[in-house]
Scaffold this active site. Structure first.
Site, PDB file in Angstrom:
ATOM      1  N   LYS A 141     -90.239  29.458  14.958  1.00 25.76           N
ATOM      2  CA  LYS A 141     -91.194  30.511  15.340  1.00 25.76           C
ATOM      3  C   LYS A 141     -90.955  31.828  14.606  1.00 25.76           C
ATOM      4  O   LYS A 141     -91.852  32.635  14.425  1.00 25.76           O
ATOM      5  CB  LYS A 141     -91.114  30.758  16.856  1.00 25.76           C
ATOM      6  N   ARG A 142     -89.727  32.017  14.214  1.00 30.01           N
ATOM      7  CA  ARG A 142     -89.345  33.215  13.486  1.00 30.01           C
ATOM      8  C   ARG A 142     -90.165  33.379  12.187  1.00 30.01           C
ATOM      9  O   ARG A 142     -90.429  34.480  11.742  1.00 30.01           O
ATOM     10  CB  ARG A 142     -87.865  33.070  13.102  1.00 30.01           C
TER      11      ARG A 142
END
Ligand code: GLU
Length: 485
Positions: A260-261
């Site tokens: 998700k980063r």
């Protein structure tokens, strides 16, 4: 092409949301099928009942539908289309039962009577002694769970398979990775049918690919570790092998596993965030493929025309959100017709609850060159349709300048605009005259007016904004701001 006709499949497991990497797999299969007038099949692999998520099925269809990657055959929104279905594995259990029985009858698979806790004891002992743990039929206990008939897993007997095929090593060819091989001595007697009566991924996948006449298997690199098992199963069952092509792993920009980063992993989020399907597909196509030139912008037709397995790269693909944003901007500016652009913009504003006015077209066209995704629109053009709060504008305007200064600027602007024709040119002239006459800083003056009429520090060009909004409405806003200063 080695095999005809081309039949490829996308076979996700509905275990949650559809991962963006899965969509890349779907796209590559879709492109390949279209390139060769083949068939793109959707099959659901739902045999892991513990990880199964009902809502995952609908999500898969929703994403593929949004992107236009509709299968030619297989499962689609509750229906099965095609002659070799059903296309959901949990509805195919009799088939797996039949095939596993063939293997048992041929002496190549066996009901495993070792109890799960005994199995763990053996495995842990191997781990403690730092030996590789490879389960074999010869390790089956004399009695074990023999009485539990019906609830026993079935394993492939690797030694028997090796003897049957006359091999000690299994090898295979991958269109991307080249040749691979593994000694049978490191391949476990892996489970084909679990005690719950469901097949394992490895088994069901091969049985289905064969019965669905799949010619090419294209999937993520993470499945390459299953290759010894898959190749052996094809051979043990006497099935023709498909062509394999494992797509390179997708890494984040910093070289670590995609998370998700680096960007959303849930494919539907890209729709929620206003990305264009065309831009997302273009972006995904370049994750591990290129046409051998520097070209970066491809229509779907071009991708179909140019797609080939031999241009799939081995090295990891980088998931670069900046590239996606850039591509999305290109599509917004250059690939949509003006009408398409306005239509999508309207849809987005509507979804965000913005009540648009008659000047919608003019307003959204002002932003066309600036936005990177449609999701930005409600925020950046909202002020055209509803007045900013005077108090908030006052706060913003007095951040850098003294209240008295702001007040005098607003009054100067009101006086100038009240006298002026409503054309961009006249507005510009009038406001620049004030700057010259009063000897004030142009940047401060214009930014105060901008805040006064938009409630924002960043907006399209000041004169076109005033003109689009109309001088009349701009004056209303400036007067309201003046009243709270
Ligand atoms: N069901 C597997 C998945 O979840 C499919 C792997 C394959 O394509 O063989 O991705």
């Amino acid at each position: 092409m080695s095999k005809h006709p081309v039949r490829v499949r996308f076979c996700p497991s509905p275990t949650g949301f559809l991962h963006i990497g899965g969509v890349r797999t779907a796209l590559f299969n879709f492109l390949f099928a279209k390139r060769h007038n083949g068939t793109f099949i959707l099959r659901l692999e739902d045999t892991d009942r513990e990880r199964f998520v009902e809502a995952g099925v609908g999500q898969i269809v929703e994403v593929l539908d949004w992107l236009g990657l509709r299968p030619d055959e297989g499962y689609w929104a509750g229906e099965h289309t095609g002659d070799v279905g059903p296309y959901i594995q949990s509805e195919r259990l009799p088939k797996y039962g039949e095939v596993v029985q063939q293997l048992v009858d041929a002496g190549l698979a066996y009901k495993s009577i070792i109890a799960p806790d005994e199995f763990i004891v053996l495995r842990d002992a191997a781990i403690a002694e730092k030996r590789p743990f490879v389960y074999r039929r010869s390790m089956e206990p004399a009695n074990g769970r023999a009485g539990d008939s019906g609830a026993l897993p079935i394993r492939l007997d690797i030694e028997a398979v090796g003897k049957h095929l006359g091999i000690h090593e299994v090898s295979w060819q991958d269109e991307v990775r080249g040749q691979g091989s593994a000694a049978l001595s490191v391949v476990d007697d892996f489970i084909l049918m679990k005690a719950d009566g469901f097949p394992t991924y490895n088994f069901a996948n091969i049985v289905d690919d064969h019965h669905m006449q799949i010619s090419h298997v294209m999937r993520g690199d993470e499945f390459i570790s299953s290759m010894p098992k898959h190749a052996l199963l094809y051979d043990a069952l006497g099935y023709d092998r498909p062509v394999w092509a494992h797509l390179p792993v997708i890494l984040g920009n910093d070289g670590s596993k995609l998370s998700k980063r680096h960007g959303d992993t849930d494919a539907l989020q890209y729709r929620e965030k206003g990305y264009l399907p065309e831009a997302l597909l273009n972006f995904l196509a370049l994750l591990g493929w290129n046409d051998g030139t520097e070209q970066e912008v491809f229509t779907l037709e071009e991708m179909i025309e140019k797609f080939s397995l031999d241009r799939i790269q081995k090295s990891p693909a980088k998931f670069d959100m900046e590239r996606l944003n850039w591509l999305n901007g290109v599509y917004i500016r250059e690939k949509l017709t003006e009408d398409e652009y306005v239509k999508r913009a309207e849809r987005e504003l509507h979804a965000a609850g913005v009540k648009v006015g008659d000047n919608l077209r003019e307003v959204v066209l002002l932003e066309r060159d600036r936005i990177k995704s449609f999701a930005e629109l409600p925020d950046v053009v909202g002020f055209f349709f509803s007045q900013p709060r005077p108090k908030q504008s006052a706060e913003l305007a007095t951040k850098k300048l003294a209240v008295d200064t702001v007040k005098s600027y607003i009054e100067l602007a009101i006086a100038a605009l009240a006298e002026c024709d409503d054309t961009e040119l006249a507005i510009e002239q009038a406001l620049r005259d004030v700057v010259g006459r009063e000897g004030i800083k142009v940047g401060d003056f214009f930014s105060t007016i901008r805040i006064g009429i938009t409630g924002r520090t960043a907006a399209p060009g000041l004169f076109e904004t005033i003109h689009t909004l109309t001088i009349k409405e701009s004056l209303v806003r400036l007067r309201k701001l003046n009243a709270v200063l």
